[in-house]
Design a protein around this motif. Sequence first.
Motif, PDB file in Angstrom:
ATOM      1  N   ALA C  40       0.845  -1.197   0.000  1.00 55.22           N
ATOM      2  CA  ALA C  40       0.000   0.000   0.000  1.00 55.22           C
ATOM      3  C   ALA C  40       0.872   1.235   0.000  1.00 55.22           C
ATOM      4  O   ALA C  40       1.996   1.230   0.514  1.00 55.22           O
ATOM      5  CB  ALA C  40      -0.910   0.009   1.226  1.00 55.22           C
ATOM      6  N   PRO C  42       2.477   4.629   1.082  1.00 54.86           N
ATOM      7  CA  PRO C  42       2.758   4.993   2.471  1.00 54.86           C
ATOM      8  C   PRO C  42       2.312   6.405   2.863  1.00 54.86           C
ATOM      9  O   PRO C  42       1.866   7.175   2.023  1.00 54.86           O
ATOM     10  CB  PRO C  42       4.283   4.904   2.525  1.00 54.86           C
ATOM     11  CG  PRO C  42       4.718   5.311   1.166  1.00 54.86           C
ATOM     12  CD  PRO C  42       3.648   4.835   0.213  1.00 54.86           C
ATOM     13  N   TYR C  43       2.437   6.708   4.143  1.00 60.00           N
ATOM     14  CA  TYR C  43       2.271   8.057   4.690  1.00 60.00           C
ATOM     15  C   TYR C  43       0.901   8.674   4.431  1.00 60.00           C
ATOM     16  O   TYR C  43       0.776   9.878   4.229  1.00 60.00           O
ATOM     17  CB  TYR C  43       3.375   8.986   4.166  1.00 60.00           C
ATOM     18  CG  TYR C  43       4.752   8.553   4.617  1.00 60.00           C
ATOM     19  CD1 TYR C  43       5.077   8.576   5.976  1.00 60.00           C
ATOM     20  CD2 TYR C  43       5.705   8.085   3.722  1.00 60.00           C
ATOM     21  CE1 TYR C  43       6.334   8.158   6.416  1.00 60.00           C
ATOM     22  CE2 TYR C  43       6.955   7.666   4.158  1.00 60.00           C
ATOM     23  CZ  TYR C  43       7.260   7.704   5.491  1.00 60.00           C
ATOM     24  OH  TYR C  43       8.490   7.291   5.928  1.00 60.00           O
ATOM     25  N   LYS C 241       3.870  15.610  11.214  1.00 60.02           N
ATOM     26  CA  LYS C 241       5.113  14.927  10.853  1.00 60.02           C
ATOM     27  C   LYS C 241       6.224  15.299  11.835  1.00 60.02           C
ATOM     28  O   LYS C 241       6.967  14.443  12.316  1.00 60.02           O
ATOM     29  CB  LYS C 241       5.511  15.298   9.426  1.00 60.02           C
ATOM     30  CG  LYS C 241       6.883  14.797   9.006  1.00 60.02           C
ATOM     31  CD  LYS C 241       6.991  13.270   9.006  1.00 60.02           C
ATOM     32  CE  LYS C 241       8.440  12.806   8.895  1.00 60.02           C
ATOM     33  NZ  LYS C 241       8.573  11.356   9.044  1.00 60.02           N
ATOM     34  N   ALA C 244       6.349  13.558  14.828  1.00 58.02           N
ATOM     35  CA  ALA C 244       6.651  12.127  14.641  1.00 58.02           C
ATOM     36  C   ALA C 244       5.396  11.268  14.722  1.00 58.02           C
ATOM     37  O   ALA C 244       5.452  10.110  15.107  1.00 58.02           O
ATOM     38  CB  ALA C 244       7.705  11.659  15.646  1.00 58.02           C
ATOM     39  N   HIS C 245       4.270  11.835  14.321  1.00 64.19           N
ATOM     40  CA  HIS C 245       3.010  11.107  14.369  1.00 64.19           C
ATOM     41  C   HIS C 245       2.485  10.727  12.996  1.00 64.19           C
ATOM     42  O   HIS C 245       1.339  10.319  12.875  1.00 64.19           O
ATOM     43  CB  HIS C 245       1.950  11.920  15.125  1.00 64.19           C
ATOM     44  CG  HIS C 245       2.165  11.913  16.592  1.00 64.19           C
ATOM     45  ND1 HIS C 245       1.876  10.835  17.375  1.00 64.19           N
ATOM     46  CD2 HIS C 245       2.672  12.845  17.432  1.00 64.19           C
ATOM     47  CE1 HIS C 245       2.192  11.091  18.637  1.00 64.19           C
ATOM     48  NE2 HIS C 245       2.683  12.301  18.696  1.00 64.19           N
ATOM     49  N   LEU C 246       3.295  10.895  11.962  1.00 61.42           N
ATOM     50  CA  LEU C 246       2.876  10.462  10.630  1.00 61.42           C
ATOM     51  C   LEU C 246       3.328   9.019  10.414  1.00 61.42           C
ATOM     52  O   LEU C 246       4.528   8.750  10.338  1.00 61.42           O
ATOM     53  CB  LEU C 246       3.487  11.380   9.559  1.00 61.42           C
ATOM     54  CG  LEU C 246       3.165  11.013   8.111  1.00 61.42           C
ATOM     55  CD1 LEU C 246       1.678  11.073   7.834  1.00 61.42           C
ATOM     56  CD2 LEU C 246       3.919  11.932   7.147  1.00 61.42           C
ATOM     57  N   PHE C 247       2.374   8.101  10.333  1.00 57.28           N
ATOM     58  CA  PHE C 247       2.699   6.690  10.157  1.00 57.28           C
ATOM     59  C   PHE C 247       3.082   6.406   8.702  1.00 57.28           C
ATOM     60  O   PHE C 247       2.389   6.848   7.788  1.00 57.28           O
ATOM     61  CB  PHE C 247       1.482   5.821  10.493  1.00 57.28           C
ATOM     62  CG  PHE C 247       1.298   5.577  11.965  1.00 57.28           C
ATOM     63  CD1 PHE C 247       1.416   6.603  12.883  1.00 57.28           C
ATOM     64  CD2 PHE C 247       0.990   4.298  12.444  1.00 57.28           C
ATOM     65  CE1 PHE C 247       1.236   6.379  14.240  1.00 57.28           C
ATOM     66  CE2 PHE C 247       0.814   4.064  13.798  1.00 57.28           C
ATOM     67  CZ  PHE C 247       0.933   5.104  14.693  1.00 57.28           C
ATOM     68  N   SER C 248       4.165   5.656   8.485  1.00 51.82           N
ATOM     69  CA  SER C 248       4.437   5.219   7.115  1.00 51.82           C
ATOM     70  C   SER C 248       3.344   4.233   6.695  1.00 51.82           C
ATOM     71  O   SER C 248       2.789   4.336   5.612  1.00 51.82           O
ATOM     72  CB  SER C 248       5.831   4.611   7.001  1.00 51.82           C
ATOM     73  OG  SER C 248       5.986   3.527   7.882  1.00 51.82           O
ATOM     74  N   LYS C 249       3.030   3.288   7.555  1.00 50.07           N
ATOM     75  CA  LYS C 249       1.935   2.372   7.238  1.00 50.07           C
ATOM     76  C   LYS C 249       0.657   2.897   7.893  1.00 50.07           C
ATOM     77  O   LYS C 249       0.156   2.349   8.879  1.00 50.07           O
ATOM     78  CB  LYS C 249       2.276   0.963   7.729  1.00 50.07           C
ATOM     79  CG  LYS C 249       3.583   0.425   7.111  1.00 50.07           C
ATOM     80  CD  LYS C 249       3.851  -1.012   7.479  1.00 50.07           C
ATOM     81  CE  LYS C 249       5.220  -1.444   6.930  1.00 50.07           C
ATOM     82  NZ  LYS C 249       5.603  -2.804   7.388  1.00 50.07           N
ATOM     83  N   ARG C 251      -2.183   2.696   7.126  1.00 49.82           N
ATOM     84  CA  ARG C 251      -3.333   1.784   7.136  1.00 49.82           C
ATOM     85  C   ARG C 251      -3.630   1.207   8.519  1.00 49.82           C
ATOM     86  O   ARG C 251      -4.758   0.821   8.789  1.00 49.82           O
ATOM     87  CB  ARG C 251      -3.084   0.641   6.162  1.00 49.82           C
ATOM     88  CG  ARG C 251      -1.698   0.053   6.259  1.00 49.82           C
ATOM     89  CD  ARG C 251      -1.557  -1.086   5.278  1.00 49.82           C
ATOM     90  NE  ARG C 251      -0.251  -1.128   4.630  1.00 49.82           N
ATOM     91  CZ  ARG C 251       0.150  -2.127   3.868  1.00 49.82           C
ATOM     92  NH1 ARG C 251      -0.653  -3.156   3.654  1.00 49.82           N
ATOM     93  NH2 ARG C 251       1.332  -2.113   3.297  1.00 49.82           N
ATOM     94  N   LEU C 252      -2.611   1.160   9.391  1.00 50.02           N
ATOM     95  CA  LEU C 252      -2.906   0.664  10.735  1.00 50.02           C
ATOM     96  C   LEU C 252      -3.926   1.567  11.417  1.00 50.02           C
ATOM     97  O   LEU C 252      -4.831   1.099  12.109  1.00 50.02           O
ATOM     98  CB  LEU C 252      -1.625   0.583  11.578  1.00 50.02           C
ATOM     99  CG  LEU C 252      -1.838   0.095  13.018  1.00 50.02           C
ATOM    100  CD1 LEU C 252      -2.480  -1.287  13.052  1.00 50.02           C
ATOM    101  CD2 LEU C 252      -0.530   0.068  13.801  1.00 50.02           C
TER     102      LEU C 252
END
Lengths: 359, 359, 359, 359
Positions: C40, C42-43, C241, C244-249, C251-252
């Motif tokens: 998928a 990312p970000y 970002k 540090a709260h931007l998830f690469s995945k 989708r979680l």
Amino acid sequence: VNQNLSSADHAPALSFKSDNITGASPEVISAIVAASAGQASPYGTDDLTARVERKLGDIFEREVGVFLVPTGTAANAISLGSMTPPWGSIFCHPDSHINNDECGAPEFYSNGAKLVAVGGPSAKMDVEKLRSLARVKVGDVHAVQPSCASISQATETGSIYSLDEIRAIGDVCRSSSIRLHMDGSRFANALVTLGCTPAEMTWKAGVDALSFGATKNGVVAAEAIVLFDTSLSKELAFRRKRGAHLFSKMRLLSSQMDAYLKDDLWLRNARQANLMATRLSNGFAGLDGVETFGATEANIVFCRLPSLMIEALLNAGFQFYYDRWEPNVVRFVTSFATTERDVDHLLSHMRLATAGAAV
Amino acid sequence: VNQNLSSADHAPALSFKSDNITGASPEVISAIVAASAGQASPYGTDDLTARVERKLGDIFEREVGVFLVPTGTAANAISLGSMTPPWGSIFCHPDSHINNDECGAPEFYSNGAKLVAVGGPSAKMDVEKLRSLARVKVGDVHAVQPSCASISQATETGSIYSLDEIRAIGDVCRSSSIRLHMDGSRFANALVTLGCTPAEMTWKAGVDALSFGATKNGVVAAEAIVLFDTSLSKELAFRRKRGAHLFSKMRLLSSQMDAYLKDDLWLRNARQANLMATRLSNGFAGLDGVETFGATEANIVFCRLPSLMIEALLNAGFQFYYDRWEPNVVRFVTSFATTERDVDHLLSHMRLATAGAAV
Amino acid sequence: VNQNLSSADHAPALSFKSDNITGASPEVISAIVAASAGQASPYGTDDLTARVERKLGDIFEREVGVFLVPTGTAANAISLGSMTPPWGSIFCHPDSHINNDECGAPEFYSNGAKLVAVGGPSAKMDVEKLRSLARVKVGDVHAVQPSCASISQATETGSIYSLDEIRAIGDVCRSSSIRLHMDGSRFANALVTLGCTPAEMTWKAGVDALSFGATKNGVVAAEAIVLFDTSLSKELAFRRKRGAHLFSKMRLLSSQMDAYLKDDLWLRNARQANLMATRLSNGFAGLDGVETFGATEANIVFCRLPSLMIEALLNAGFQFYYDRWEPNVVRFVTSFATTERDVDHLLSHMRLATAGAAV
Amino acid sequence: VNQNLSSADHAPALSFKSDNITGASPEVISAIVAASAGQASPYGTDDLTARVERKLGDIFEREVGVFLVPTGTAANAISLGSMTPPWGSIFCHPDSHINNDECGAPEFYSNGAKLVAVGGPSAKMDVEKLRSLARVKVGDVHAVQPSCASISQATETGSIYSLDEIRAIGDVCRSSSIRLHMDGSRFANALVTLGCTPAEMTWKAGVDALSFGATKNGVVAAEAIVLFDTSLSKELAFRRKRGAHLFSKMRLLSSQMDAYLKDDLWLRNARQANLMATRLSNGFAGLDGVETFGATEANIVFCRLPSLMIEALLNAGFQFYYDRWEPNVVRFVTSFATTERDVDHLLSHMRLATAGAAV
């Protein structure tokens, strides 16, 4: 000859708004002039600055860290910044200068610590409230951590902590492992009233860091951060520079402070300011409709005046704060530059206004 | 009469370390003395401060926002803080003062923006490098965002951006929607060399905010943040106070600046400093083993001296920086207070050292 | 089949400490499993995240900015950080989560703004107090500037602002030019009680930004910042970002939120939680010595219990907070996972303790 | 059975953009499902989190501080924030993730520290450059102070520091009294290549704090800050909470990490990713016009491809970064989920493009 003190050949001073509207003692001005000549080593590595550091060590009877800065807000914010982590709390009175009048400078310099208000009468922190708050949620990662307390001596309303009161707060701080800061913007005014030594009013009572004020009491712009916990000194040097408060020509600050400390000028100036405040509040006796609040301990007098009298004084050109706290409540502030003639001039106008109202 | 200029009755000044080791012009000292008398409205609401603001408006031929502060670092850091978000980048030369000599004050006042170095010869930013960097990763949430550029005029090595060079940088900034700051710690030194108007060297060339220096050129401690983008003014007032740089007795700063701007004192002082630097570098001609770097454009002279000459000068009491950049590289800085006698005294000792070496 | 809801084959749940001790709804777990397969983008550039954004737009009946984050503290602190300058003040109730339970995260993300407490009964801000505080010292450079207010819906004690109350606060904010944030950690619990639309409870009442909670109501860890003032969106992307709260995945997070919003799961879960709280407080009637505080509006029940009953419940393995606010005051929190059997089991033990005490 | 690994019944995966576009290992998904049931103690006080902490202690053969966070940027920024004062410098490679791809998160979490670039080939810091920079201006109040260094293992280009190289950097750090951080976003990929123990690659070589990555190697979103200097642990707990990275339902993170560490899943996954990268670069041999850069040490392959081949691959649906570094330079990233079939499918298309070009 100082224009401030040689009142004979000047009109009486009309503003009682604050002790920051005055100029400087002639000794201070002379010192600036003398210091502005010739070459000197920059950034506080000059002889004059070293002398000031020695003098403050003598006055406080111990090794101290000394950092000259130009404003009281800088002294407070930089020293507090070194006494708390960003996730710490700074206990202070709700009416304190750091809480109300510094545009969040303590938050800025501490990278976001939280000022927690600890109430108490006469603008003084209640020691029992501090005791209980200093123990709340210690070690709890969800809460900001008790880190330091800050008291103002004299307070923003002119009241003064007794030595016993400071010691009690110092004891709470020590037993709670938090540090104690003193905002001494009017340090000298408090000291001459208590009649104790500078050491007794500070580190002997548990104070770790002091904002040693001079600007309100005879210099143009100079304050000293005085560290009794000298472990903070190294970090403070970086904090001052990073805050852009390290003067290349430090002599501008050190010359003022040197003159201020010489021949007890600082104590003489404070005595004059306090004496004039007492003369003023004593003069209220016998004035119909004038209500004084509390004892006059330093150089600030709060009172309630009739509306007509306030109006009359304003019309006569006097300046002072009023209606800020409650309707008709007036604050008069005296300073080292206030003369008997200035006070009596004000009192005579108040008397006149009373008489007028009585007609 | 200023002790600095009346060299006849003093020993020649021996330090060429920096222009921050000098005192102040006599006119400035007199202004401080005059301003220290009597009552004045606090926090910059006094008449003197208003006059300074008007004067700077006149000098720059337009509406400006003016904020007096005591140090150059404060001027730089506070103005830069208003020109970038915390997640922005500030482009600057790797040799710039903000990058090397302010202990991270720009980072502090901007709440953590990133200084991005843009190289170029003579301590001047290469405009093409700036152009490409100013477009990198714009809008990319993973990268700090191009927000402003800062150039020093004169630079830290004494070189000067031409008007064309400033305009080219200004054009890049405008077309990249980033702001342009000028560190004018030695603004006057550059101005008198270029012979242009203050307006031409700043906002007409694209500068949005200027740190207008005075401390190195005749006052004791006073700088002005001059905003050409006056939309920043409101926020800057809060930033200055929060940084603890708002003086209650602002007159200490405004009196210095007022005298500095009066009767072209600032320009006269800068001309003297530059002239003395030129006299010095001209004097190098004919001195064996002395290698000069670049033209002398302002009040700083870089050269390479033989080790024995350096030693001889130090032994004679002269002060200057050496061996900091490369072995045997020496920096001499002149100032408004430097006299022909000071320069010639230095040159004569250099000549002596050459002769000694020749023997 | 969800372990939480199929209580028949499990022992009754014993902890009523908080709604953060529960697991997740089975639909949410299934969604995580499904989303964890394959590749998928990312970000947050994936389809699932786009769908969540559309769904929230539909639910709130307007264009919104959506930013998924993993914790409620992140949602609060990041959105508040975009609603105040560092020298601003954030009005909040003294009992609010942002004031007490986030270790100063709002101060951190706002670079040092000041939380100013505005009291009021039932953990709700008094609108008149807010009105007067929001006007204090506006434009005064010495004071932090009123910038935004934050209300919790439902509050930390389980009370709920009525639509009229929110609108009144919204009006004060608009007329004072400050923004309004809603901490919706228990948004759904409040919504189902009021029976209004999400739009009515937020932007139609004056809310500019919402922390839309899900973690306490059926997901494992996912919250959405929902911006109604979409001018904040661009800056928020950088703030998230940088925090540090931007998830690469992503989708979680988005899979959880997608399932949470599907088929009204979020509303069904909240209804169950509230119903169980009401069942509990209703069950108190007839229990000797049990005193309830206020109405049960959401999923939190405060009451006063006899010491012996507290002891008996603890001995039986029940978990809950007590003696934190006042002696003998107990808080029970239900959740989407609480069953009738869980509640009745607790009530039966309370009844037993009463009977025991009566003997 | 994992959809990622059972490639037989799926089309080959087409994206080689990054290892963050993959899903998760089936063991990890199962662990999330199991952990989402029932009640658990919040905020990391649950049994699962304790088990993860023990496991990491075992793996690193010593006492460690463990702090789970959801993103690699959080791991880096929070740990770096505890290793430098705001006036400190963080040495890092110019190509490092912290320097380029975190939107200034390290600056944010450190309250404005300065990242100082230390170059070197293969995205690895040159130890001699570090040695000299770490000694510059120590104690000089005008300069930010050397405070820590951060190295990436494996690096952002897929290269790997040898044990000797790490030890050399560790020695410089220790002798300069600065701390050493390792960004282990691809820790496992480096470890299986070196074939050493985790202890040897970290604290035994001088590393004080590690960002232990898992997200790129088999979990959905979970990383661990592992502290070898456990004196930082207390402060780190507050920094994590204040950064809003403390999960109430910590089990979402700990279940992933627990499964990741069980039965060497983390090592098996890394081996698979590396093996597939090697298979890919080996496959380049014999492909006309394909130029490989350096050895393939981890799971990243850089190469230069003919434009026509790039075009052909894109047309066939493959995804990868290209033209970012230099024209025609392509980066392929493999992951634990990459299969031989995926690689061979890519290679066959490359071969096809070569053949096509040859015609």
